[in-house]
Design a protein around this motif. Structure first.
Motif, short mmCIF file in Angstrom:
data_model
loop_
_atom_site.label_atom_id
_atom_site.label_comp_id
_atom_site.label_asym_id
_atom_site.label_seq_id
_atom_site.Cartn_x
_atom_site.Cartn_y
_atom_site.Cartn_z
N GLU A 70 0.83 -1.21 0.00
CA GLU A 70 0.00 0.00 0.00
C GLU A 70 0.87 1.26 0.00
N THR A 71 1.94 1.23 0.77
CA THR A 71 2.84 2.39 0.83
C THR A 71 3.51 2.63 -0.52
N ARG A 72 3.97 1.56 -1.14
CA ARG A 72 4.59 1.71 -2.46
C ARG A 72 3.58 2.26 -3.47
N GLY A 73 2.34 1.79 -3.41
CA GLY A 73 1.30 2.29 -4.30
C GLY A 73 1.03 3.77 -4.07
N ALA A 74 0.97 4.16 -2.80
CA ALA A 74 0.74 5.57 -2.47
C ALA A 74 1.88 6.44 -2.96
N LEU A 75 3.10 5.95 -2.80
CA LEU A 75 4.25 6.71 -3.28
C LEU A 75 4.26 6.84 -4.80
N ARG A 76 3.83 5.77 -5.50
CA ARG A 76 3.75 5.85 -6.96
C ARG A 76 2.75 6.92 -7.38
N VAL A 77 1.58 6.94 -6.72
CA VAL A 77 0.56 7.94 -7.04
C VAL A 77 1.10 9.34 -6.74
N TYR A 78 1.74 9.49 -5.60
CA TYR A 78 2.27 10.81 -5.21
C TYR A 78 3.32 11.28 -6.21
N ASN A 79 4.22 10.40 -6.59
CA ASN A 79 5.31 10.76 -7.49
C ASN A 79 4.84 10.94 -8.94
N SER A 80 3.65 10.46 -9.26
CA SER A 80 3.16 10.58 -10.64
C SER A 80 2.73 12.01 -10.98
N GLY A 81 2.48 12.83 -9.97
CA GLY A 81 2.06 14.20 -10.22
C GLY A 81 0.55 14.37 -10.30
N GLU A 82 -0.21 13.28 -10.23
CA GLU A 82 -1.66 13.36 -10.31
C GLU A 82 -2.25 14.15 -9.14
N LEU A 83 -1.68 13.95 -7.95
CA LEU A 83 -2.20 14.66 -6.78
C LEU A 83 -2.01 16.16 -6.91
N GLN A 84 -0.88 16.58 -7.45
CA GLN A 84 -0.63 18.00 -7.63
C GLN A 84 -1.61 18.60 -8.65
N LYS A 85 -1.91 17.84 -9.70
CA LYS A 85 -2.86 18.32 -10.71
C LYS A 85 -4.25 18.47 -10.09
N LYS A 86 -4.66 17.47 -9.30
CA LYS A 86 -5.99 17.54 -8.66
C LYS A 86 -6.04 18.70 -7.67
N HIS A 87 -4.95 18.91 -6.96
CA HIS A 87 -4.90 20.02 -6.01
C HIS A 87 -5.07 21.36 -6.73
N ALA A 88 -4.41 21.51 -7.86
CA ALA A 88 -4.52 22.75 -8.63
C ALA A 88 -5.96 22.94 -9.13
N GLU A 89 -6.60 21.85 -9.57
CA GLU A 89 -7.99 21.94 -10.02
C GLU A 89 -8.91 22.36 -8.88
N ILE A 90 -8.70 21.79 -7.71
CA ILE A 90 -9.53 22.11 -6.55
C ILE A 90 -9.34 23.57 -6.16
N GLN A 91 -8.10 24.05 -6.18
CA GLN A 91 -7.83 25.44 -5.85
C GLN A 91 -8.55 26.38 -6.83
N LYS A 92 -8.54 26.00 -8.11
CA LYS A 92 -9.20 26.81 -9.14
C LYS A 92 -10.70 26.88 -8.89
N VAL A 93 -11.31 25.75 -8.60
CA VAL A 93 -12.75 25.70 -8.36
C VAL A 93 -13.10 26.47 -7.09
N GLN A 94 -12.28 26.35 -6.05
CA GLN A 94 -12.53 27.10 -4.83
C GLN A 94 -12.48 28.60 -5.09
N GLY A 95 -11.52 29.02 -5.90
CA GLY A 95 -11.44 30.44 -6.25
C GLY A 95 -12.68 30.91 -6.99
N GLU A 96 -13.16 30.08 -7.92
CA GLU A 96 -14.37 30.43 -8.67
C GLU A 96 -15.58 30.50 -7.75
N LEU A 97 -15.67 29.56 -6.81
CA LEU A 97 -16.79 29.57 -5.87
C LEU A 97 -16.73 30.80 -4.96
N ASP A 98 -15.54 31.20 -4.54
CA ASP A 98 -15.40 32.41 -3.74
C ASP A 98 -15.90 33.63 -4.50
N GLU A 99 -15.59 33.71 -5.80
CA GLU A 99 -16.06 34.83 -6.62
C GLU A 99 -17.57 34.82 -6.72
#
Length: 96
Positions: free
Chosen positions: A61-90
């Motif tokens: 499980e740890t190796r799988g989590a590290l693979r997901v983390y290192n793939s950059g997918e989490l950073q992309k999702k985080h950026a999308e969430i930040q964008k949507v939160q900004g739009e909702l604030d507006e």
């Protein structure tokens, strides 16, 4: 580990683990040559097997989590969430 779910270990992971064992100066021959004590109870053996199984699951499980983390997918999702939160604030500012 059940044999139906077993997957071969990645060569890079195996080599890394072997390098760590070598660097730790563990004498595997002394560990492998030890015979289990004749007085060991089956309860201790089953607990050891269960603990080993949980350890393997944790490592996988740890190796799988590290693979997901290192793939950059989490950073992309985080950026999308930040964008949507900004739009909702507006939108909220526009409603008030």
């Amino acid at each position: 580990m059940s044999s139906s779910k077993s997957k071969p270990l990645l060569l890079s992971d195996t080599l890394r683990d072997l390098a760590l064992l070598r660097a730790s100066s563990v004498d595997l021959s002394s560990i492998l040559s030890q015979e289990p004590s004749s007085g060991a109870s089956t309860t201790e053996s089953s607990e050891l097997l269960m603990s080993t199984e949980r350890s393997y699951e944790f490592v996988n499980e740890t190796r799988g989590a590290l693979r997901v983390y290192n793939s950059g997918e989490l950073q992309k999702k985080h950026a999308e969430i930040q964008k949507v939160q900004g739009e909702l604030d507006e939108v909220l500012k526009g409603l008030s």
